[in-house]
Write a protein that holds these residues in place. Structure first.
Motif, short mmCIF file in Angstrom:
data_model
loop_
_atom_site.label_atom_id
_atom_site.label_comp_id
_atom_site.label_asym_id
_atom_site.label_seq_id
_atom_site.Cartn_x
_atom_site.Cartn_y
_atom_site.Cartn_z
N LEU A 66 0.86 -1.19 0.00
CA LEU A 66 0.00 0.00 0.00
C LEU A 66 0.89 1.23 0.00
N HIS A 105 -3.86 7.51 -6.89
CA HIS A 105 -4.70 6.42 -6.38
C HIS A 105 -4.56 5.10 -7.14
N ASN A 117 -2.69 6.44 -1.96
CA ASN A 117 -3.67 7.19 -1.17
C ASN A 117 -3.24 8.63 -1.04
N ASN A 123 -3.33 5.47 4.73
CA ASN A 123 -3.27 4.07 4.32
C ASN A 123 -2.68 3.15 5.40
#
Lengths: 327, 336
Positions: A66, A105, A117, A123
């Motif tokens: 992420l 994104h 993010n 995140n």
């Protein structure tokens, strides 16, 4: 600069070289597309290629990553297709997110990239939950969450480290400390001046590593990933790195830092360092490196053509995907 | 009189209030820039350059760069206000309210009431909003309706440099917490409004009739007031008489001006860039239906974006928000 001896395979070393080069070439081209007005500003990851490359070289394809507002390098390192990434930057229907998310994104669940993010620190709890899922379902997957020195002052990191520690979650918190949160230097904004030290309050290991050495990143993250995968819990890695460009397209970084400092880091460029290492240890030759360059450039050019030739989303796409179903 | 930009107008207000009241301080990400580097003073002057130059005049003690810690520094603004300062806190983009909502809605909004009226929170939060920047769902929202839901918060939305300056000054001097919503499109417009150099305040809670008319009322909020005025020019050239109300203050709201106008024109369109559900436009529509139903020739019309997040792709983004053409089209439906 002398690199430490290592047991990294030749295949991995060359993979890392190609990845870092591809990231740099992709970002260079993406900046050109931005300059041409096809996207309005982006956060360039040039200079920070080594951090996700070193870590992702050790991840399985179903492990999770992420990211942040500055995440193109995370996506490429995790194996997201350049074509779909570039198409996403241009807002095209063929983009990773169908043109709905854009540069901040990018997500590709099939590659284990669970999203960049735009909200700083946002995140980190999400990643903690991703790791919780892997633990409960006993899948043996590891989650890596990247964030910057700026996010290290958000409560979300501290709450997440605490949760991950009490639950022994298979997660690695990776801080790319590029020294600046927008224009604010970390020596001002980070009390104690060490982000890695913040792990000790949560009883998890905190490691500081030279983020411009992909080999050092590899070694540190190997320990962290093994720890996570064997059920021993999280690790915080603080990788000292540097973004060569401003915070975003129009930002002039010399308003808050010096040319001397920029040159200091550019002399320690992660790609050049690996190249020197590969040549001086006779792991490969210049001819082979040139071939890798050509191959990387070609893949970026193909991606750019693909993106430019792709259609924009149809107007009705505005209304789709808000919900799975809504009746 | 001189014409200055929206950004200069806000900046002038801040400068004057800081000069005249030592309790006024500014906190936020990169409001000065450069952290503690003395050779890099004023590196940014705010993410939207609203605070440019202020650190040079008032120093880092009063123009404070913060870490990226919205819950921390917005909450600190609440406490500093409760203890006697008049802090102006810069929340870069309104979507980031999510990080610090507890401080805004549970503390800033409620302290005065919960503490029996004995503690004031003279806090000003300024924040940027608006679509049109190709910035996708987390950096383009126009969120103000959600804050009007909370008793205790005042919400104001300037529409031009003149009212931006007067409202910013009024917000800083107000004893209640005030959120001032600055639209990014307005910041980019060429200066066309006369703005006095001397400080002045506009009354929070008062709408402004930008132009009188008799056939239709257009109600604008911030940037949509600009759009309403542009649409009105076209409609007037076709022989219609259009009244444009600039709502300016959403909480408190000038119900009287709205009702009076609608009773006169008998037709109304509310143009709002926030999400359509539970929005200020829905609230105004309900108000008109309750208080002027018998005067209406047609139901109140709302123009909002659809019930979707803000898309990234430029062609989708341009379909998303209200624009001059959608206002004209809807106006013609009512007028013809």
């Amino acid at each position: 600069m002398k690199e430490h001896s290592t047991e990294i395979s030749k295949t991995t070393l060359l993979w890392m070289y190609e990845k870092m080069l591809t990231i740099r070439l992709f970002e260079t081209q993406a900046n050109r597309e931005a300059d041409a007005g096809k996207l309005l500003g982006m956060h360039s990851s040039i200079g920070q290629e080594a951090v996700p490359t070193g870590i992702c070289s050790l991840l399985e394809s179903n492990d999770y990553v992420l990211g942040t507002h500055r995440s193109h390098h995370h996506c490429i390192a995790k194996g997201v297709e350049l074509k779909n990434m570039m198409a996403e930057l241009l807002g095209k229907a063929t983009g990773t997110n169908k043109g709905k998310g854009g540069t901040m994104h990018i997500a590709d669940i099939n590659k284990g990239m669970l999203g960049a993010n735009g909200v700083v620190g946002s995140n980190i709890p999400v990643a903690t939950g991703v790791a919780l899922s892997a633990k409960i379902k006993n899948t043996n997957q590891v989650t890596v969450v990247f964030f910057g020195d700026g996010a290290s002052s958000q409560g979300s990191l501290h709450e997440s480290m605490n949760l991950a520690s009490i639950w022994d979650l298979p997660i690695i918190f990776v801080c790319e400390n590029n020294l600046y949160a927008e224009s604010t230097p970390y020596e001002y904004a980070v009390a104690g001046k060490s982000i890695a030290d913040r792990a000790s309050g949560y009883k998890i290991p905190g490691i500081t590593v030279d983020g411009q050495s992909v080999i050092d990143i590899y070694k540190s993250s190997k320990i962290a990933i093994e720890r996570a995968r064997s059920g021993k819990g999280p690790t915080l890695i603080e990788a000292k790195t540097y973004r060569y460009k401003g915070h975003f397209g129009a930002d002039n970084p010399l308003s808050y830092r010096t040319e001397t400092e920029e040159n200091y880091y550019k002399e320690r460029d992660c790609i050049e360092r690996l190249k020197k290492y590969l040549l001086s240890n006779e792991i490969t030759n210049q001819e082979n490196l040139d071939k890798i360059y050509e191959k990387s450039l070609e893949s970026v050019n193909e991606a750019t053509d693909f993106a430019n030739e792709s259609p924009f989303p149809a107007p009705e796409e505005l209304f789709s995907d808000v919900y799975v179903s809504y009746k | 009189m001189r014409k200055i930009s929206y950004i200069q107008a806000i900046n002038e207000s801040l400068r004057h209030e800081m000069k005249s009241n030592e309790n006024v301080i500014i906190m936020g990400e990169d409001v000065a820039g450069g952290g503690s580097r003395d050779d890099k003073l004023d590196a940014w002057g705010g993410p939207m350059r609203l605070t440019k130059g202020l650190v040079k005049e008032f120093g880092r003690d009063r123009v404070k760069d913060t870490p990226i810690s919205e819950a921390g520094f917005v909450g600190a603004g609440v406490g500093a206000a409760a203890a006697g300062l008049r802090p102006v806190v810069d929340l870069m983009y309104v979507s980031f309210y999510g990080v610090c909502a507890d401080q805004i809605t549970n503390n800033a909004a409620k302290i005065h009431y919960m503490f029996g009226g004995k503690v004031k929170v003279p806090l000003t939060i300024m924040t940027a909003m608006g679509v049109g920047g190709n910035k996708a769902a987390q950096h383009s929202e126009t969120l103000y309706s959600i804050f009007t839901h909370f008793p205790g918060l005042k919400c104001i939305v300037p529409s031009n440099p003149y009212n931006a300056k007067g409202l910013m000054t009024a917000a800083i001097r107000d004893d209640d917490p005030v959120i001032i919503f600055n639209n990014r499109q307005l910041m980019g417009l060429k200066p066309t409004y006369d703005v006095p150099e001397d400080p002045y305040t506009l009354k929070i809670g008062k709408a402004n009739i930008e132009k009188p008319g008799t056939d239709l009322t257009l109600i604008g909020i911030g940037y949509t007031t600009y759009l309403c005025l542009e649409a009105a020019k076209i409609l007037e050239s076709k022989g219609f008489s259009i009244e444009v109300i600039d709502l300016i203050s959403l909480s408190p709201m000038d119900e009287e001006t709205i009702i009076k106008s609608v009773k006169k024109t008998k037709k109304v369109i509310i143009v709002d860039e926030d999400y359509p559900r539970c929005s200020i436009a829905a609230d105004i529509s309900a108000l008109i239906s309750e208080q002027a139903f018998d005067y209406l020739d047609a139901p109140p019309k709302r123009i909002n974006p659809p019930h979707t997040p803000v898309p990234y792709s430029k062609p989708l983004e341009s379909l998303y928000a209200p624009n001059k053409e959608t206002i004209i089209k809807n106006a013609k439906n009512l007028l013809e």
